[in-house]
Scaffold this active site. Structure first.
Site, PDB file in Angstrom:
ATOM      1  N   GLY A  14       2.731  -1.105   4.348  1.00 33.55           N
ATOM      2  CA  GLY A  14       2.813   0.318   4.023  1.00 33.55           C
ATOM      3  C   GLY A  14       4.249   0.735   3.790  1.00 33.55           C
ATOM      4  O   GLY A  14       4.820   0.537   2.716  1.00 33.55           O
ATOM      5  N   GLY A  15       4.863   1.322   4.813  1.00 31.12           N
ATOM      6  CA  GLY A  15       6.210   1.897   4.700  1.00 31.12           C
ATOM      7  C   GLY A  15       7.229   1.005   3.992  1.00 31.12           C
ATOM      8  O   GLY A  15       7.945   1.470   3.102  1.00 31.12           O
ATOM      9  N   HIS A  19      -9.703   1.342   4.947  1.00 34.54           N
ATOM     10  CA  HIS A  19      -8.428   1.539   5.653  1.00 34.54           C
ATOM     11  C   HIS A  19      -8.652   2.507   6.819  1.00 34.54           C
ATOM     12  O   HIS A  19      -9.432   3.447   6.707  1.00 34.54           O
ATOM     13  CB  HIS A  19      -7.381   2.094   4.683  1.00 34.54           C
ATOM     14  CG  HIS A  19      -5.999   2.062   5.263  1.00 34.54           C
ATOM     15  ND1 HIS A  19      -5.564   2.996   6.176  1.00 34.54           N
ATOM     16  CD2 HIS A  19      -4.984   1.183   5.111  1.00 34.54           C
ATOM     17  CE1 HIS A  19      -4.332   2.693   6.535  1.00 34.54           C
ATOM     18  NE2 HIS A  19      -3.956   1.592   5.904  1.00 34.54           N
ATOM     19  N   ASN A  40       0.874  -1.186   0.000  1.00 31.97           N
ATOM     20  CA  ASN A  40       0.000   0.000   0.000  1.00 31.97           C
ATOM     21  C   ASN A  40       0.902   1.225   0.000  1.00 31.97           C
ATOM     22  O   ASN A  40       1.472   1.591   1.027  1.00 31.97           O
ATOM     23  CB  ASN A  40      -0.887  -0.046   1.264  1.00 31.97           C
ATOM     24  CG  ASN A  40      -1.723   1.209   1.418  1.00 31.97           C
ATOM     25  OD1 ASN A  40      -1.804   2.037   0.514  1.00 31.97           O
ATOM     26  ND2 ASN A  40      -2.347   1.351   2.577  1.00 31.97           N
ATOM     27  N   TRP A  41       1.041   1.828  -1.165  1.00 34.24           N
ATOM     28  CA  TRP A  41       1.980   2.952  -1.297  1.00 34.24           C
ATOM     29  C   TRP A  41       1.428   4.257  -0.718  1.00 34.24           C
ATOM     30  O   TRP A  41       2.146   5.257  -0.646  1.00 34.24           O
ATOM     31  CB  TRP A  41       2.362   3.161  -2.773  1.00 34.24           C
ATOM     32  CG  TRP A  41       3.129   2.018  -3.368  1.00 34.24           C
ATOM     33  CD1 TRP A  41       3.599   0.899  -2.716  1.00 34.24           C
ATOM     34  CD2 TRP A  41       3.533   1.879  -4.737  1.00 34.24           C
ATOM     35  NE1 TRP A  41       4.259   0.070  -3.598  1.00 34.24           N
ATOM     36  CE2 TRP A  41       4.237   0.650  -4.840  1.00 34.24           C
ATOM     37  CE3 TRP A  41       3.368   2.653  -5.879  1.00 34.24           C
ATOM     38  CZ2 TRP A  41       4.773   0.189  -6.047  1.00 34.24           C
ATOM     39  CZ3 TRP A  41       3.904   2.205  -7.091  1.00 34.24           C
ATOM     40  CH2 TRP A  41       4.599   0.991  -7.155  1.00 34.24           C
ATOM     41  N   LYS A  42       0.163   4.240  -0.354  1.00 42.03           N
ATOM     42  CA  LYS A  42      -0.480   5.441   0.226  1.00 42.03           C
ATOM     43  C   LYS A  42      -0.204   6.657  -0.679  1.00 42.03           C
ATOM     44  O   LYS A  42      -0.095   6.505  -1.885  1.00 42.03           O
ATOM     45  CB  LYS A  42      -0.010   5.656   1.670  1.00 42.03           C
ATOM     46  CG  LYS A  42      -0.197   4.387   2.508  1.00 42.03           C
ATOM     47  CD  LYS A  42      -0.060   4.615   3.979  1.00 42.03           C
ATOM     48  CE  LYS A  42      -0.257   3.301   4.728  1.00 42.03           C
ATOM     49  NZ  LYS A  42      -0.214   3.429   6.169  1.00 42.03           N
ATOM     50  N   GLU A 100      -6.998   4.896   7.869  1.00 44.77           N
ATOM     51  CA  GLU A 100      -6.760   6.312   7.535  1.00 44.77           C
ATOM     52  C   GLU A 100      -7.986   6.903   6.851  1.00 44.77           C
ATOM     53  O   GLU A 100      -8.316   8.067   7.043  1.00 44.77           O
ATOM     54  CB  GLU A 100      -5.497   6.433   6.658  1.00 44.77           C
ATOM     55  CG  GLU A 100      -4.241   6.198   7.488  1.00 44.77           C
ATOM     56  CD  GLU A 100      -3.066   5.615   6.724  1.00 44.77           C
ATOM     57  OE1 GLU A 100      -3.069   5.639   5.481  1.00 44.77           O
ATOM     58  OE2 GLU A 100      -2.135   5.116   7.392  1.00 44.77           O
ATOM     59  N   GLY A 151       2.241   2.371  10.811  1.00 40.77           N
ATOM     60  CA  GLY A 151       3.202   3.464  10.635  1.00 40.77           C
ATOM     61  C   GLY A 151       3.901   3.861  11.924  1.00 40.77           C
ATOM     62  O   GLY A 151       4.560   4.902  11.986  1.00 40.77           O
ATOM     63  N   GLU A 191      -5.619  -4.775  10.665  1.00 38.75           N
ATOM     64  CA  GLU A 191      -4.585  -3.763  10.857  1.00 38.75           C
ATOM     65  C   GLU A 191      -4.874  -3.003  12.151  1.00 38.75           C
ATOM     66  O   GLU A 191      -5.669  -2.052  12.151  1.00 38.75           O
ATOM     67  CB  GLU A 191      -4.597  -2.765   9.691  1.00 38.75           C
ATOM     68  CG  GLU A 191      -4.306  -3.391   8.347  1.00 38.75           C
ATOM     69  CD  GLU A 191      -3.702  -2.380   7.394  1.00 38.75           C
ATOM     70  OE1 GLU A 191      -2.592  -2.620   6.929  1.00 38.75           O
ATOM     71  OE2 GLU A 191      -4.327  -1.337   7.143  1.00 38.75           O
ATOM     72  N   SER A 217       3.202  -1.992  10.403  1.00 41.18           N
ATOM     73  CA  SER A 217       4.643  -2.047  10.656  1.00 41.18           C
ATOM     74  C   SER A 217       5.286  -3.380  10.279  1.00 41.18           C
ATOM     75  O   SER A 217       6.241  -3.829  10.923  1.00 41.18           O
ATOM     76  CB  SER A 217       4.957  -1.691  12.122  1.00 41.18           C
ATOM     77  OG  SER A 217       4.584  -0.352  12.378  1.00 41.18           O
TER      78      SER A 217
HETATM   79  P1  PGA Z   1       2.692   0.403   7.688  1.00 43.44           P
HETATM   80  O1  PGA Z   1       1.223   0.604   7.022  1.00 43.44           O
HETATM   81  O2  PGA Z   1       3.241  -0.893   7.150  1.00 43.44           O
HETATM   82  O3  PGA Z   1       3.491   1.602   7.267  1.00 43.44           O
HETATM   83  O4  PGA Z   1       2.481   0.338   9.176  1.00 43.44           O
HETATM   84  C1  PGA Z   1       0.355  -0.482   6.837  1.00 43.44           C
HETATM   85  C2  PGA Z   1      -0.945  -0.017   6.241  1.00 43.44           C
HETATM   86  O5  PGA Z   1      -1.423   1.069   6.618  1.00 43.44           O
HETATM   87  O6  PGA Z   1      -1.527  -0.695   5.366  1.00 43.44           O
END
Ligand code: PGA
Length: 256
Positions: A235-236, A97, A9-11, A99, A175, A169, A214
């Site tokens: 994500g990251g 998600h 997930n490149w956000k 967010e 994050g 999640e 994470s």
């Molecule tokens: P993260 O994000 O790996 O940076 O914690 C995961 C996500 O939000 O899908």
């Protein structure tokens, strides 16, 4: 048996050049032997879906969107429909998600509408659920995750186990660098699977449940080796081709 899925997930990261060079570098690093065993997807911003999709043509890597609107077309300024995602080659789409839930007011009802619209367009939703730290500390994990699942899946059929994917999640792990322990994650994954079993019967054993929050190369092996963890939403670490490839390799070696 459930085939592992690892989705990056490149956000809201990367300009166009950055997205394209990340894909090119992934294509060089991902060993076909791993890709025989693991489904791999990347989710760039809407604007980059089409050019990224072109680079992925003829490869086993799947294109995933980060969100969608439930209508097919019409006067909905700023929105993108499942039909349009399909048209540029998306086969997966993240919905709900945390967010989107916290910054953009996404509700379980909205998630449910998106899930149904995606499935009817032949796109597999990756439905995100997870509790906040306060909810965990108040002992409400199963309440929260259970009601997010019930809401997202209201009147959604599940005949094959491939209609949708669930991503657990925990919000406090996204994050933050604070990953759930394998035992903490497995406890919730197993709860999710039993909730799905209560809704859908035996086919729930075929539904993939990803962990997200994470995920890194150095913590993923112990997560993916848990019975009900079938992959990751990353994500990251998905923004670096070496880290993401390593996670895919671990899924291929240790996955279900
Ligand atoms: P993260 O994000 O790996 O940076 O914690 C995961 C996500 O939000 O899908």
């Amino acid at each position: 048996m459930r085939r592992p899925l690892v989705c990056g997930n490149w956000k809201m990261h990367n300009d166009l050049r950055g997205s394209l060079s990340l894909v090119k570098s992934l294509l060089l690093r991902l060993d076909p032997v791993w890709l025989d065993k693991v489904d791999v997807a990347v989710a760039p911003v809407f604007l980059h879906l089409s050019p990224v999709g072109k680079l992925l043509e003829g490869t086993p890597i799947l294109l995933c969107a980060q969100d969608v609107f439930w209508e097919r077309e019409g006067a909905f300024t700023g929105e993108v429909s499942p039909y349009m995602l399909r048209d540029v080659g998306c086969s997966l789409c993240i919905v709900g998600h945390s967010e989107r839930r916290s910054y953009f007011g996404e509700t379980d009802e909205g998630v449910n509408r998106k899930v149904k619209a995606l499935i009817s367009e032949g796109i597999t939703p990756i439905i995100c659920v997870g509790e906040t730290l306060e909810e965990r500390e108040a002992g409400r994990v199963f309440d929260v995750v259970g009601s997010q699942l019930d809401g997202a899946l209201k009147n959604v059929e599940c005949c094959t186990g491939n209609e949708f994917v669930i991503a657990y999640e925990p919000v406090w792990a996204i994050g933050t660098g604070r990953v759930a322990t394998p035992e903490e994650a497995q406890e919730v994954h197993s709860f999710i699977r039993s909730r799905l079993e209560a809704m859908y019967g035996g086919v729930a054993r075929e539904v993939r449940i990803l962990y997200g929050g994470s995920v890194k190369p150095d913590n993923f092996a112990s997560l993916i080796s848990q019975e009900d963890i079938d992959g990751a939403l990353v994500g990251g670490a998905s923004l670096k081709s070496d880290a993401f490839s390593e996670i895919v390799k671990i899924a291929a070696l240790e996955g279900c």
